[in-house]
Scaffold this motif. Structure first.
Motif, PDB file in Angstrom:
ATOM      1  N   ILE A 170       0.960  -1.059  -0.081  1.00  0.00           N
ATOM      2  CA  ILE A 170       0.134   0.007  -0.087  1.00  0.00           C
ATOM      3  C   ILE A 170       0.907   1.156   0.052  1.00  0.00           C
ATOM      4  O   ILE A 170       1.818   1.482   0.863  1.00  0.00           O
ATOM      5  N   HIS A 171       0.803   2.063  -1.044  1.00  0.00           N
ATOM      6  CA  HIS A 171       1.222   3.276  -1.145  1.00  0.00           C
ATOM      7  C   HIS A 171       0.476   4.446  -0.384  1.00  0.00           C
ATOM      8  O   HIS A 171      -0.550   4.522  -0.589  1.00  0.00           O
ATOM      9  N   GLY A 172       0.974   4.954   0.669  1.00  0.00           N
ATOM     10  CA  GLY A 172       0.075   5.800   1.709  1.00  0.00           C
ATOM     11  C   GLY A 172      -0.155   7.099   0.933  1.00  0.00           C
ATOM     12  O   GLY A 172      -0.483   8.284   1.728  1.00  0.00           O
ATOM     13  N   ARG A 173      -0.564   6.988  -0.383  1.00  0.00           N
ATOM     14  CA  ARG A 173      -1.112   8.531  -0.942  1.00  0.00           C
ATOM     15  C   ARG A 173      -2.467   8.125  -1.847  1.00  0.00           C
ATOM     16  O   ARG A 173      -2.581   6.984  -1.953  1.00  0.00           O
ATOM     17  N   THR A 174      -3.406   8.977  -1.959  1.00  0.00           N
ATOM     18  CA  THR A 174      -4.407   8.803  -2.964  1.00  0.00           C
ATOM     19  C   THR A 174      -3.817   9.006  -4.222  1.00  0.00           C
ATOM     20  O   THR A 174      -2.862   9.725  -4.624  1.00  0.00           O
ATOM     21  N   TRP A 185       0.581   6.827   6.598  1.00  0.00           N
ATOM     22  CA  TRP A 185       0.720   5.671   7.175  1.00  0.00           C
ATOM     23  C   TRP A 185      -0.129   5.193   8.261  1.00  0.00           C
ATOM     24  O   TRP A 185      -0.248   3.977   8.713  1.00  0.00           O
ATOM     25  N   GLU A 186      -1.105   6.000   9.001  1.00  0.00           N
ATOM     26  CA  GLU A 186      -1.916   5.450   9.768  1.00  0.00           C
ATOM     27  C   GLU A 186      -3.067   4.618   9.291  1.00  0.00           C
ATOM     28  O   GLU A 186      -3.308   3.738   9.823  1.00  0.00           O
ATOM     29  N   LEU A 187      -3.392   4.895   8.005  1.00  0.00           N
ATOM     30  CA  LEU A 187      -4.322   4.108   7.564  1.00  0.00           C
ATOM     31  C   LEU A 187      -3.759   2.603   6.889  1.00  0.00           C
ATOM     32  O   LEU A 187      -4.527   1.667   7.188  1.00  0.00           O
ATOM     33  N   ILE A 188      -2.547   2.886   6.539  1.00  0.00           N
ATOM     34  CA  ILE A 188      -1.871   1.610   6.297  1.00  0.00           C
ATOM     35  C   ILE A 188      -1.570   0.689   7.507  1.00  0.00           C
ATOM     36  O   ILE A 188      -1.810  -0.455   7.673  1.00  0.00           O
ATOM     37  N   GLY A 189      -1.602   1.428   8.796  1.00  0.00           N
ATOM     38  CA  GLY A 189      -1.429   0.479   9.887  1.00  0.00           C
ATOM     39  C   GLY A 189      -2.809  -0.088  10.199  1.00  0.00           C
ATOM     40  O   GLY A 189      -2.739  -1.258  10.854  1.00  0.00           O
ATOM     41  N   LYS A 190      -3.781   0.836  10.073  1.00  0.00           N
ATOM     42  CA  LYS A 190      -5.211   0.262  10.388  1.00  0.00           C
ATOM     43  C   LYS A 190      -5.455  -1.224   9.667  1.00  0.00           C
ATOM     44  O   LYS A 190      -5.936  -1.898  10.042  1.00  0.00           O
ATOM     45  N   GLU A 211      16.026   5.224  10.411  1.00  0.00           N
ATOM     46  CA  GLU A 211      15.265   5.759  11.541  1.00  0.00           C
ATOM     47  C   GLU A 211      13.999   5.648  11.150  1.00  0.00           C
ATOM     48  O   GLU A 211      12.999   5.144  12.077  1.00  0.00           O
ATOM     49  N   LYS A 212      13.402   5.864  10.211  1.00  0.00           N
ATOM     50  CA  LYS A 212      12.100   6.110   9.680  1.00  0.00           C
ATOM     51  C   LYS A 212      11.641   4.530   9.484  1.00  0.00           C
ATOM     52  O   LYS A 212      10.377   4.344   9.911  1.00  0.00           O
ATOM     53  N   ALA A 213      12.449   3.681   8.954  1.00  0.00           N
ATOM     54  CA  ALA A 213      12.049   2.273   8.840  1.00  0.00           C
ATOM     55  C   ALA A 213      11.862   1.783  10.320  1.00  0.00           C
ATOM     56  O   ALA A 213      10.810   0.964  10.003  1.00  0.00           O
ATOM     57  N   LEU A 214      12.570   1.804  11.115  1.00  0.00           N
ATOM     58  CA  LEU A 214      12.304   1.517  12.436  1.00  0.00           C
ATOM     59  C   LEU A 214      11.219   1.770  13.171  1.00  0.00           C
ATOM     60  O   LEU A 214      10.206   1.283  13.573  1.00  0.00           O
ATOM     61  N   GLU A 215      11.087   3.230  12.876  1.00  0.00           N
ATOM     62  CA  GLU A 215       9.897   4.011  13.632  1.00  0.00           C
ATOM     63  C   GLU A 215       8.502   3.448  12.914  1.00  0.00           C
ATOM     64  O   GLU A 215       7.575   3.113  13.684  1.00  0.00           O
ATOM     65  N   TYR A 216       8.198   3.267  11.690  1.00  0.00           N
ATOM     66  CA  TYR A 216       7.160   3.005  10.905  1.00  0.00           C
ATOM     67  C   TYR A 216       6.954   1.313  11.238  1.00  0.00           C
ATOM     68  O   TYR A 216       5.857   1.032  11.447  1.00  0.00           O
ATOM     69  N   LYS A 217       8.220   0.678  11.390  1.00  0.00           N
ATOM     70  CA  LYS A 217       7.990  -0.724  11.798  1.00  0.00           C
ATOM     71  C   LYS A 217       7.299  -0.954  13.274  1.00  0.00           C
ATOM     72  O   LYS A 217       6.315  -1.797  13.497  1.00  0.00           O
ATOM     73  N   ASN A 218       7.724  -0.272  13.918  1.00  0.00           N
ATOM     74  CA  ASN A 218       7.314  -0.282  15.383  1.00  0.00           C
ATOM     75  C   ASN A 218       5.832   0.555  15.585  1.00  0.00           C
ATOM     76  O   ASN A 218       4.984  -0.159  16.181  1.00  0.00           O
ATOM     77  N   ARG A 219       5.632   1.569  14.724  1.00  0.00           N
ATOM     78  CA  ARG A 219       4.326   2.224  15.042  1.00  0.00           C
ATOM     79  C   ARG A 219       3.018   1.595  14.409  1.00  0.00           C
ATOM     80  O   ARG A 219       1.976   1.622  14.925  1.00  0.00           O
TER      81      ARG A 219
END
Length: 347
Positions: A170-174, A185-190, A211-219
């Motif tokens: 999922i690409h996080g844009r419309t 990424w909130e909707l990807i996480g959902k 850093e962003k990869a780790l943050e998004y992995k965890n979040r």
């Protein structure tokens, strides 16, 4: 381990995004050498394959050393998508991926790419046709929706999983965002945390640092990330992310020796695959990205894009090595002069 059909990937795999006019075998080879876990071809028109269009057929070329690799197709006709899936299977990729995310007008107006997001029933039928015509795992890459008022990715994810896709990126844009603004990424996480979803979910959009990869992995809990623009001119990002996830520490930035070595690898593969004339010509677009950050590099770049033999180019690269020995450029950010990535340059 992450499973896509019979494909086994490491925990939290890093995927190279399919990018039109970028993700050809030479580019994929340098990304694979630098840590990409799975890759995709440039997207291929289903109608082009059926017409035996030379450019479309050439995009089917894959090499053993780049496995696992998926071939990505797009189109808006059910019969054509099914037939193209059967053609794709004959070259023995590891999976077939469907592009429901390309936002460019010339693709969308044909009822393909992100244009299908306006008709989820059609998206389901197109996907069913592909699944019916191949024994390979079928995956999908798409976007959040057509625009901010029609973010239908939750319905899309559930319905495509229910008919048998093996993974979803999922690409996080419309579609209307194109590549502007920040990816959501909130909707990807959902989607990933939806109890109904059991297939791997990969997030895509704006991953440009460890850093962003780790943050998004965890979040967001995604199963892996797909990297596109950040790998152009900087294939080291895959190993940098892996090292950071494992140790919490950064790898040293690539030296001029490492940069030139990758340029040579990329160029040699380009020559072998495309031939000397086209291989040298199409390599010219990459020098700016590989050498960004070096002071007074313009003169060398200007020479590199005018030369017509490997030997001449190699001599200039030797000069680059001597001139910048010991210099370490700051991390490259994507600046492709010839056009935007992914399907932005779709013909």
């Amino acid at each position: 381990m992450i499973k896509i059909g019979n494909i086994s990937l490491p925990e939290f795999p890093l995927l190279l995004a399919p990018m039109e006019d970028v993700s050809d075998p030479p580019f994929r080879s340098v990304c694979k050498s630098n840590g990409a876990d799975m890759m995709y071809t440039e997207f291929i028109s289903s109608e082009g394959l059926i017409r035996d269009a030379i450019k479309s057929r050439r995009k089917l070329d894959i090499f053993e050393e780049e496995r696992p690799v998926g071939i990505q197709i797009f189109g808006g006709d059910e019969e054509a998508m099914g037939m193209s899936a059967a053609i794709v299977e004959t070259v023995n990729p590891d999976l077939v991926d469907i592009n429901f995310g390309c936002p460019v007008k010339k693709v969308v107006t044909k009822g393909a790419g992100a244009g299908v997001l306006r008709d989820v029933d059609l998206m389901v039928r197109l996907t069913q046709s592909v699944i019916k015509h191949t024994q390979l795992p079928v995956t999908v890459k798409t976007r959040l929706g057509w625009d901010d008022d029609t973010k239908n990715i939750e319905e899309v994810a559930e319905r495509l999983q229910d008919i048998g896709i093996a993974a979803l990126s999922i690409h996080g844009r419309t579609r209307c965002q194109m590549y502007k603004g920040l990816a959501d990424w909130e909707l990807i996480g959902k989607i990933k945390n939806n109890p109904r979803i059991h297939i791997p979910i990969f997030g895509n959009g704006d991953i440009d640092s460890p850093e962003k990869a780790l943050e998004y992995k965890n979040r967001y809990g995604v199963d892996g990330v797909m990297i596109g623009r950040a790998a152009i001119g900087y294939p080291w990002i895959f190993n940098e992310i892996k090292h950071f996830l494992q140790t919490g520490e950064h790898l040293p930035l690539p030296t001029v020796q490492q940069r030139v070595a990758v340029i040579r690898q990329h160029l040699k593969h380009s020559l072998n695959w495309k031939g000397p004339k086209v291989g040298i010509f199409e390599m010219r677009r990459h020098y700016t990205n590989y050498l960004k950050g070096f002071p007074n590099i313009k003169e060398f770049r200007s020479r590199l894009v005018q030369l017509n033999t490997y030997e001449e180019i190699d001599e200039v690269l030797e000069e680059v090595l001597r001139t910048y020995d010991g210099f370490v450029a700051e991390k490259n950010l994507w600046t492709f002069a010839e056009g935007a990535p992914n399907c932005e340059t779709a013909k």
